[in-house]
Motif scaffolding. Structure first.
Motif, PDB file in Angstrom:
ATOM      1  N   GLY A 196      -3.001  40.529 -33.854  1.00  0.00           N
ATOM      2  CA  GLY A 196      -1.593  40.869 -33.737  1.00  0.00           C
ATOM      3  C   GLY A 196      -0.895  40.149 -32.595  1.00  0.00           C
ATOM      4  N   ALA A 197      -1.179  38.854 -32.424  1.00  0.00           N
ATOM      5  CA  ALA A 197      -0.547  38.140 -31.295  1.00  0.00           C
ATOM      6  C   ALA A 197       0.801  37.584 -31.750  1.00  0.00           C
ATOM      7  CB  ALA A 197      -1.441  36.991 -30.836  1.00  0.00           C
ATOM      8  N   SER A 198       1.873  38.044 -31.109  1.00  0.00           N
ATOM      9  CA  SER A 198       3.208  37.530 -31.459  1.00  0.00           C
ATOM     10  C   SER A 198       3.925  37.132 -30.190  1.00  0.00           C
ATOM     11  CB  SER A 198       4.015  38.612 -32.181  1.00  0.00           C
ATOM     12  OG  SER A 198       3.366  38.935 -33.372  1.00  0.00           O
ATOM     13  N   PHE A 199       4.286  35.868 -30.096  1.00  0.00           N
ATOM     14  CA  PHE A 199       5.031  35.418 -28.912  1.00  0.00           C
ATOM     15  C   PHE A 199       5.630  34.050 -29.216  1.00  0.00           C
ATOM     16  CE2 PHE A 199       2.020  32.145 -27.800  1.00  0.00           C
ATOM     17  CZ  PHE A 199       0.822  32.627 -28.313  1.00  0.00           C
ATOM     18  N   GLU A 200       6.518  33.607 -28.339  1.00  0.00           N
ATOM     19  CA  GLU A 200       7.088  32.267 -28.490  1.00  0.00           C
ATOM     20  C   GLU A 200       7.000  31.537 -27.162  1.00  0.00           C
ATOM     21  OE1 GLU A 200      11.030  32.356 -29.950  1.00  0.00           O
ATOM     22  OE2 GLU A 200      10.468  32.886 -32.012  1.00  0.00           O
ATOM     23  N   VAL A 201       6.909  30.195 -27.216  1.00  0.00           N
ATOM     24  CA  VAL A 201       6.920  29.386 -25.997  1.00  0.00           C
ATOM     25  C   VAL A 201       7.946  28.280 -26.193  1.00  0.00           C
ATOM     26  CG1 VAL A 201       5.607  27.813 -24.529  1.00  0.00           C
ATOM     27  CG2 VAL A 201       4.484  29.855 -25.484  1.00  0.00           C
ATOM     28  N   GLY A 202       8.926  28.241 -25.312  1.00  0.00           N
ATOM     29  CA  GLY A 202       9.978  27.236 -25.427  1.00  0.00           C
ATOM     30  C   GLY A 202       9.452  25.852 -25.094  1.00  0.00           C
ATOM     31  N   GLU A 203      10.115  24.832 -25.634  1.00  0.00           N
ATOM     32  CA  GLU A 203       9.663  23.464 -25.378  1.00  0.00           C
ATOM     33  C   GLU A 203       9.802  23.144 -23.892  1.00  0.00           C
ATOM     34  OE1 GLU A 203      11.071  20.905 -28.369  1.00  0.00           O
ATOM     35  OE2 GLU A 203      10.044  19.137 -27.571  1.00  0.00           O
ATOM     36  N   GLY A 204       8.838  22.406 -23.358  1.00  0.00           N
ATOM     37  CA  GLY A 204       8.895  21.994 -21.961  1.00  0.00           C
ATOM     38  C   GLY A 204       8.396  23.058 -20.993  1.00  0.00           C
ATOM     39  N   GLY A 221     -10.510  36.641 -25.574  1.00  0.00           N
ATOM     40  CA  GLY A 221      -9.914  35.993 -26.744  1.00  0.00           C
ATOM     41  C   GLY A 221      -9.043  34.810 -26.367  1.00  0.00           C
ATOM     42  N   LYS A 222      -9.102  34.417 -25.099  1.00  0.00           N
ATOM     43  CA  LYS A 222      -8.251  33.304 -24.641  1.00  0.00           C
ATOM     44  C   LYS A 222      -8.588  32.015 -25.395  1.00  0.00           C
ATOM     45  CE  LYS A 222      -9.274  33.388 -20.225  1.00  0.00           C
ATOM     46  NZ  LYS A 222     -10.323  34.463 -20.197  1.00  0.00           N
ATOM     47  N   THR A 223      -9.907  31.717 -25.442  1.00  0.00           N
ATOM     48  CA  THR A 223     -10.303  30.466 -26.125  1.00  0.00           C
ATOM     49  C   THR A 223      -9.904  30.514 -27.601  1.00  0.00           C
ATOM     50  OG1 THR A 223     -12.136  30.126 -24.610  1.00  0.00           O
ATOM     51  CG2 THR A 223     -12.306  29.075 -26.755  1.00  0.00           C
ATOM     52  N   THR A 224     -10.132  31.671 -28.228  1.00  0.00           N
ATOM     53  CA  THR A 224      -9.761  31.788 -29.654  1.00  0.00           C
ATOM     54  C   THR A 224      -8.269  31.541 -29.827  1.00  0.00           C
ATOM     55  OG1 THR A 224     -11.503  33.451 -29.881  1.00  0.00           O
ATOM     56  CG2 THR A 224      -9.875  33.333 -31.634  1.00  0.00           C
ATOM     57  N   LEU A 225      -7.481  32.116 -28.913  1.00  0.00           N
ATOM     58  CA  LEU A 225      -6.015  31.955 -28.998  1.00  0.00           C
ATOM     59  C   LEU A 225      -5.643  30.471 -28.945  1.00  0.00           C
ATOM     60  CD1 LEU A 225      -3.105  33.072 -28.938  1.00  0.00           C
ATOM     61  CD2 LEU A 225      -3.287  33.117 -26.424  1.00  0.00           C
ATOM     62  N   LEU A 226      -6.182  29.768 -27.945  1.00  0.00           N
ATOM     63  CA  LEU A 226      -5.814  28.343 -27.801  1.00  0.00           C
ATOM     64  C   LEU A 226      -6.269  27.545 -29.018  1.00  0.00           C
ATOM     65  CD1 LEU A 226      -6.398  27.481 -24.030  1.00  0.00           C
ATOM     66  CD2 LEU A 226      -4.311  28.147 -25.209  1.00  0.00           C
ATOM     67  N   GLU A 265      -6.313  40.610 -23.341  1.00  0.00           N
ATOM     68  CA  GLU A 265      -7.382  41.593 -23.088  1.00  0.00           C
ATOM     69  C   GLU A 265      -7.885  42.127 -24.417  1.00  0.00           C
ATOM     70  OE1 GLU A 265      -4.983  43.720 -20.549  1.00  0.00           O
ATOM     71  OE2 GLU A 265      -6.137  43.391 -18.709  1.00  0.00           O
ATOM     72  N   ASN A 266      -9.205  42.109 -24.566  1.00  0.00           N
ATOM     73  CA  ASN A 266      -9.931  42.403 -25.822  1.00  0.00           C
ATOM     74  C   ASN A 266      -9.096  42.152 -27.071  1.00  0.00           C
ATOM     75  OD1 ASN A 266      -8.605  45.086 -25.996  1.00  0.00           O
ATOM     76  ND2 ASN A 266      -9.992  45.602 -24.280  1.00  0.00           N
ATOM     77  N   GLY A 267      -8.709  40.919 -27.211  1.00  0.00           N
ATOM     78  CA  GLY A 267      -8.093  40.450 -28.458  1.00  0.00           C
ATOM     79  C   GLY A 267      -6.604  40.696 -28.552  1.00  0.00           C
ATOM     80  N   ARG A 268      -6.040  41.357 -27.511  1.00  0.00           N
ATOM     81  CA  ARG A 268      -4.589  41.636 -27.582  1.00  0.00           C
ATOM     82  C   ARG A 268      -3.845  40.718 -26.623  1.00  0.00           C
ATOM     83  NH1 ARG A 268      -3.102  44.619 -31.894  1.00  0.00           N
ATOM     84  NH2 ARG A 268      -4.883  45.894 -32.509  1.00  0.00           N
ATOM     85  N   VAL A 269      -2.761  40.147 -27.105  1.00  0.00           N
ATOM     86  CA  VAL A 269      -1.975  39.231 -26.260  1.00  0.00           C
ATOM     87  C   VAL A 269      -0.662  39.907 -25.895  1.00  0.00           C
ATOM     88  CG1 VAL A 269      -0.811  37.005 -26.175  1.00  0.00           C
ATOM     89  CG2 VAL A 269      -2.964  37.234 -27.447  1.00  0.00           C
ATOM     90  N   SER A 270      -0.326  39.887 -24.623  1.00  0.00           N
ATOM     91  CA  SER A 270       0.986  40.468 -24.273  1.00  0.00           C
ATOM     92  C   SER A 270       1.634  39.605 -23.194  1.00  0.00           C
ATOM     93  CB  SER A 270       0.782  41.895 -23.743  1.00  0.00           C
ATOM     94  OG  SER A 270      -0.277  41.885 -22.791  1.00  0.00           O
ATOM     95  N   ARG A 271       2.956  39.562 -23.242  1.00  0.00           N
ATOM     96  CA  ARG A 271       3.716  38.798 -22.257  1.00  0.00           C
ATOM     97  C   ARG A 271       3.563  39.470 -20.906  1.00  0.00           C
ATOM     98  NH1 ARG A 271       5.316  34.488 -22.949  1.00  0.00           N
ATOM     99  NH2 ARG A 271       7.277  33.383 -22.997  1.00  0.00           N
TER     100      ARG A 271
END
Lengths: 214, 226, 216, 40
Positions: free
Chosen positions: A22-30, A42-47, A200-206
């Motif tokens: 359930g990772a939902s986020f956006e990253v602006g260009e630059g 889950g950091k490596t999996t995310l990347l 943290e354990n598979g969850r991504v949060s801003r």
């Protein structure tokens, strides 16, 4: 202008275990975004999912508004497995990658930049872990991607090598590239980051960048 | 389309230069194949006619056994440090990677096969009556038939557990028609093509190649995706 | 009726018993091969259905590769196991038939050999499935291997028939007498129903396993 | 072929017997597995 990275409900399961969910986020260009969290979170999996190296089991990733898999020419991933051929020399490894990916950069300049010029003709088999990582950075320089995903860039590097990473981060930022850095050296990277994600354990949060920063 | 061909050419170039650098692998495969020929000649008994008749069979069984070594090795190199993923992310088309690896394996098997011909002539007193040219063509088509499915299953096996067991288990049933056709064609070369069957057996090998090389290029992406 | 396949299986069993009885007791004796030929009434239906089984696994493979929905993976798993059982039985039947008829345990009959090679291919695919833990990879890779193995059947058949025709002339006799065709066709459908029961049950087992494997 | 083959019923019996045993054994195996896996 679509964001560089847009993840919606991205999940990845490995034989029954959700490494990422359930990772939902956006990253602006630059932007440069720090990714931090405990080992195995889950950091490596995310990347790797963002880099289209791993197919998401659920959700979707779009880069620059396009499906991730179509943007591979613009992505640079630095992961634990460095992808080098042991029985080729450092220079040959870069030449192979350059010819196959039709990469713009100059091989000798890249080797010089990462401090491997003297050992360029030796087989990668004889390289130390730090030298292999520098070679991986050299390949990244050759490709000069718009989106750079660095998985623990400082690991296995000596102090001089770590200084090199700092310079590269500054250079990428100056060039307007979008960067995501997963590292435990939070204090060192934080000043250059526009935002942060905690995993943290598979969850991504801003989250805010620890220490100073927005 | 042109770009795809360029990538195939670049992959073949990479594979061949890689082979040249890791010459030991070709030498090892050749040594293994020659050893099997020697063993066959001991096992085959001393009857000259029998050995001459079976020379074609020994050649191909030896080559097939040796191929599992070289095929397995060709993907150990890719999966050891996940070079395969690096290629995919460059990006290189999976089909181009398949063609590159398959041509690389073909070249290794072809070299070993051609090396085995003189040894067959000596060990089994099997002078190729139809001329060495036809026999070399048979070896080319036979090794091309083995290397396409071989590359596919080497890629599969290299990413699963029990790698060394899986490759022959998956590959051998699949190459039964190639071995039959190659042995029959080679026997026709060795002992004379009385019934004019050589060209038909070569046609079977060509058909097999067309099917398995195109299927390989089509399905290789499924094998390497993560 | 949730598990309809049990009734289909029982129907098949009944037909098989009747068909076999008819083939053994009622059908006329084959002129040349005598009573041994009666093995045909169970051998040929098994052959047809084994090939059908492997074709079903090819359909499952293509289905999974195109849609990635798990029901196709269940189909691959159940048809492979069923095909291996019926395929191995077929080889044994073929050997039992060949011994009295041609004095050898194995004749290079092209059909039988093609199925035997197919069984070996699927043994390899079964091994592949047991060596891969990730369900998605296991499904995709075994589907790919299934496509390669299935596409290979015509090549095997062609080469074996051609090699056999060059060197010997054995081949199974053609049946003509209608009294022989009836039990043959009846048993063909009987074995088909039994195989449908096998595949459907195997399908349900695979679904339960996968549910547990993919449990949240 | 050397004319009509005499007898051979033991082969016919073996073929049908093995077929019956195989089918039934596989059916039982599947039913037991189905119960174990909780197929209702």
């Amino acid at each position: 202008m679509p964001p560089a990275i847009a993840a919606t409900e991205v999940g990845r399961r490995f034989a029954g275990r959700w490494a990422l969910r359930g990772a939902s986020f956006e990253v602006g260009e630059g932007h440069t975004v720090l990714v931090y969290g405990p080992n195995g979170a889950g950091k490596t999996t995310l990347l790797r999912v963002l880099a289209s190296a791993l197919e998401p089991t659920s959700g979707s990733v779009s880069l620059y508004g396009q499906p991730a898999i179509s943007q591979r020419a613009r992505i640079g991933l630095l992961s634990h497995a460095d992808g080098h051929y042991d029985d080729l020399s450092g220079a040959d490894n870069l030449r192979v990658a350059s010819r196959l990916g039709r990469l713009a950069g100059d091989v000798e300049a890249a080797l010089e930049r990462v401090g491997l010029a003297q050992r360029a003709q030796d087989l990668v088999r004889t390289y130390s872990a730090g030298m292999r990582k520098r070679l991986a950075f050299a390949r990244l320089l050759l490709k000069a991607p718009d989106l750079v995903l660095l998985d623990e860039p400082y690991a296995a590097l000596d102090t001089e090598g770590q200084g090199l990473v700092d310079e590269l981060l500054a250079e990428l930022r100056a060039r307007g590239a979008t960067v995501m850095v997963s590292t435990h050296q939070v204090a060192r990277v934080a000043p250059r980051c526009d935002g942060a994600l905690v995993v943290e354990n598979g969850r991504v949060s801003r989250s805010t960048v620890p220490g100073d920063g927005p | 389309m042109k770009e795809a061909l360029q990538q195939c050419a670049a992959m073949i170039g990479k594979e061949l230069s890689h082979l040249w650098r890791a010459r030991a692998r070709v030498a090892g495969t050749a040594a293994f194949a020659l050893a099997t020929l020697l063993l066959f000649s001991f096992a085959g008994g001393m009857n000259a006619d029998l050995l001459r008749h079976n020379a074609a069979g020994y050649l191909w069984i030896g080559l097939l056994l040796a191929s599992t070594l070289s095929l397995g090795e060709s993907f150990r190199v890719e999966t050891e440090h996940n070079a395969l993923e690096m290629l995919l992310l460059l990006p290189v088309r999976p089909a181009a990677i398949f063609v590159g690896k398959a041509v690389g394996n073909l070249v290794v098997l072809l070299l070993v096969g051609l090396l085995m011909i003189p040894l067959c002539v000596v060990l089994f007193d099997a002078a190729p009556r139809e001329g060495v040219g036809k026999l070399a063509l048979t070896v080319l088509l036979g090794t091309a038939s083995i290397s396409a499915p071989g590359t596919m299953h080497a890629a599969l096996a290299s990413r699963a557990r029990g790698r060394d067991l899986l490759l022959p288990l998956l590959l051998f049933p699949l190459v039964v028609p190639c071995v039959i056709a190659a042995v029959q064609a080679s026997r026709a070369c060795f002992t004379g093509d009385a019934m004019g069957e050589l060209s038909s057996w070569l046609a079977v090998l060509v058909g097999f190649c067309v099917v398995h090389w195109s299927l390989g290029a089509l399905l290789f992406e499924r094998v390497v995706e993560d | 009726m949730r598990r309809w396949e049990i009734w289909v299986g029982l129907l098949g069993l009944g037909m098989l018993v009747f068909g076999s009885y008819y083939g053994l007791m009622v059908a006329p004796r084959e002129v040349y091969m005598g009573d041994v030929q009666r093995i045909m009434y169970v051998h040929v239906p098994t052959a047809w259905n084994t090939l059908l089984c492997f074709t079903a696994s090819f359909v499952g493979a293509v289905g999974w590769l195109l849609t990635r929905s798990w029901k196709w993976d269940y189909l691959i798993e159940s048809t492979i196991i069923t095909g291996l059982v019926t395929g191995s039985l077929l080889a044994v039947q073929g050997a039992i038939w060949a011994k009295p008829t041609w004095g050898v345990w194995w004749t290079w009959d092209p059909r039988l050999t093609s199925v035997a090679v197919m069984v070996l291919s699927f043994l390899g695919i079964l091994a592949l499935r047991s060596f891969v833990d990730d369900p998605v990879k296991r499904a995709t890779w075994s589907a790919t291997a299934t496509v390669l193995a299935w596409v290979n059947i015509p090549f095997v058949y062609l080469c074996v028939r051609w090699m056999a025709s060059l060197h010997q002339t054995q081949s199974t006799p053609k049946t003509v007498d209608p009294a022989m065709v009836f039990p043959l066709r009846l048993n063909a459908f009987a074995v088909l129903f039994v195989v449908i029961f096998f595949v459907a049950t195997g399908w349900r087992i695979a679904r339960e396993q996968r549910k547990r494997e993919l449990a949240e | 072929m050397s004319g009509v083959i005499q007898g051979g019923w033991e082969y016919v019996g073996a073929a049908y017997g093995i077929s019956a045993v195989t089918f039934l054994a596989f059916a039982v195996y599947l039913l037991v597995r189905a119960r174990q896996e909780g197929v209702r």
